[in-house]
Design an enzyme around this catalytic site. Structure first.
Site, PDB file in Angstrom:
ATOM      1  N   CYS A 182       0.172  23.407   9.207  1.00  0.00           N
ATOM      2  CA  CYS A 182       1.125  24.580   8.581  1.00  0.00           C
ATOM      3  C   CYS A 182       1.841  24.811   9.923  1.00  0.00           C
ATOM      4  O   CYS A 182       1.788  24.371  11.097  1.00  0.00           O
ATOM      5  CB  CYS A 182       0.440  25.494   7.944  1.00  0.00           C
ATOM      6  SG  CYS A 182      -0.616  26.707   8.920  1.00  0.00           S
TER       7      CYS A 182
HETATM    8  C1  RB5 Z   1       4.928  29.754   7.286  1.00  0.00           C
HETATM    9  O1  RB5 Z   1       5.846  30.409   7.858  1.00  0.00           O
HETATM   10  C2  RB5 Z   1       3.707  30.061   8.320  1.00  0.00           C
HETATM   11  O2  RB5 Z   1       3.304  31.399   8.101  1.00  0.00           O
HETATM   12  C3  RB5 Z   1       2.671  28.915   7.841  1.00  0.00           C
HETATM   13  O3  RB5 Z   1       3.082  27.678   7.926  1.00  0.00           O
HETATM   14  C4  RB5 Z   1       1.379  29.007   8.785  1.00  0.00           C
HETATM   15  O4  RB5 Z   1       1.387  29.226  10.044  1.00  0.00           O
HETATM   16  C5  RB5 Z   1       0.296  29.710   8.150  1.00  0.00           C
HETATM   17  O5  RB5 Z   1      -0.652  29.989   9.016  1.00  0.00           O
END
Ligand code: RB5
Length: 153
Positions: A66
């Protein structure tokens, strides 16, 4: 190796690069998405199917991405049998498997460059759980936590 990948928008570009590199390296890839860049998508929608596939044996190892890797690792570890860790360094990519039997490597698409990410992935996939007695004992204690949580809930 049969490897599963998942990401939200925060790691979409990195995931696409890794899919291509893994295929070129001869791995079988199962892509749990996202399959297109959608700026407001949610990592659990991709990471949870990957986590379940790792536990069921559909894929041997997982890679969850993420933006930071934090949400992916928190989410992946909610599936019993997953040992997911946010990794930034070569040493931990190797030892996390050898000692701790890590089965999902988590990374941040916004915090790690493509070359470092590929080194982490190669290192992780080349590592094997040592099965040494002290590590088996420690993981046994971790597994007991899963069992206890299941009884309480
Ligand atoms: C998305 O914007 C972001 O919050 C997600 O990808 C991640 O980093 C969450 O931990």
């Amino acid at each position: 190796m049969r490897v599963g990948l998942a990401t939200d928008h925060g790691g979409f570009e990195l995931k696409e690069e890794l899919v291509a590199k893994l295929k070129a390296a001869g791995h079988e890839v199962v892509d749990f998405g996202a399959h297109q860049l959608t700026p407001d998508d949610d990592y659990p929608d991709y990471v949870t199917p990957l986590a379940r596939a790792v536990v069921s044996g559909e894929v041997e190892r997982g890679i969850a991405i993420c933006g930071s890797g934090v949400g992916a690792s928190v989410c992946a570890n909610k599936t019993e049998g997953v040992r997911a860790c946010l990794i930034h360094d070569h040493f931990s990519a190797k030892q996390g498997v050898e000692d701790d039997h890590m089965n999902i490597l988590c990374m941040g698409g916004r915090t790690v460059g493509a070359c470092v990410a590929w080194d982490l992935v190669e290192t992780y996939l080349n590592a094997r759980y040592s099965q040494e007695a002290r590590h088996l004992r420690r993981l046994g204690k971790v597994a007991l936590l899963d069992a206890r949580e299941a009884r309480v809930s």
